[in-house]
Design a protein around this motif. Structure first.
Motif, PDB file in Angstrom:
ATOM      1  N   ALA A 100      15.640 121.454 105.310  1.00 31.67           N
ATOM      2  CA  ALA A 100      15.837 121.233 103.872  1.00 31.67           C
ATOM      3  C   ALA A 100      15.784 119.739 103.544  1.00 31.67           C
ATOM      4  O   ALA A 100      15.162 119.338 102.554  1.00 31.67           O
ATOM      5  CB  ALA A 100      17.168 121.828 103.425  1.00 31.67           C
ATOM      6  N   ASP A 105      15.387 118.576  99.806  1.00 34.53           N
ATOM      7  CA  ASP A 105      16.392 119.397  99.141  1.00 34.53           C
ATOM      8  C   ASP A 105      17.775 119.021  99.660  1.00 34.53           C
ATOM      9  O   ASP A 105      18.290 119.607 100.611  1.00 34.53           O
ATOM     10  CB  ASP A 105      16.111 120.879  99.393  1.00 34.53           C
ATOM     11  N   PHE A 108      20.934 121.714  99.484  1.00 34.23           N
ATOM     12  CA  PHE A 108      20.730 122.969 100.198  1.00 34.23           C
ATOM     13  C   PHE A 108      22.024 123.434 100.863  1.00 34.23           C
ATOM     14  O   PHE A 108      22.736 122.658 101.489  1.00 34.23           O
ATOM     15  CB  PHE A 108      19.653 122.783 101.269  1.00 34.23           C
TER      16      PHE A 108
END
Length: 177
Positions: A100, A105, A108
């Motif tokens: 991630a 991200d 996450f």
């Protein structure tokens, strides 16, 4: 392989209640106690391996000096079993976070549904036992080539003892933590 096996074994030991109590009560700084413990466990694993393989060489009437190297491959599956047993949930959870983060991200949340206590316990026992079974088969196969036919079975008795000790110790740490 002995260092990998010993250090993984120590990592499991370091979370056991009796070890934590010892670290807190012995009067030495915790990092020093941990370092000495790590070295002691690696030394114990190495010493047990050397003693068992050399004894196997003597019992099997092969070179006691060459036998440890000739049988070294047989502890690879044992070490792999311990590494998988000990680090599986960390790998699954942190592996998700790593992927991630690679894709940007940062918010996450790792999916932990695949990591249940029962699932992890079953996996740990399975890979430890399988690692020992495969290691035993590999050691047996090599012993059949190293030792004279009449000594092939009796030469393996020290290795059998070592595998039993490693298995019992690994399962003890699994359930003591």
């Amino acid at each position: 392989m002995v260092v990998l096996l010993g250090s993984t074994f120590f990592d499991a030991l370091s979370g056991a209640p009796f070890w934590l109590r010892f670290v807190q009560e012995n009067g030495l700084p915790a990092p020093l106690t941990a370092t000495l413990g790590l070295l002691a466990v690696i030394g114990a694993v190495a010493g047990a391996y050397q003693a068992a393989t050399r004894a196997a060489g003597r019992r099997g009437r092969a070179s006691a000096e060459r036998t440890p190297g000739e049988l070294a491959h047989s502890i690879v599956p044992i070490a792999v079993g311990y590494v998988v047993a000990h680090y599986w949930s960390l790998f699954v959870l942190e592996g998700q976070r790593t992927v991630a983060l690679l894709f940007g991200d940062e918010d996450f949340d790792a999916y932990s549904g695949v990591i249940t206590p029962t699932g992890v316990a079953n996996l740990q026992v399975t890979v430890i036992v399988l690692g020992h079974l495969v290691g035993t088969v590999l050691a047996h196969d090599r012993a059949l080539r190293l030792f004279p036919r009449a000594r092939a079975v009796t030469g393996q008795i020290p290795l059998l003892g070592l595998m039993v000790v490693y298995t019992v110790a690994g399962l003890f740490l699994l359930f003591a933590g």
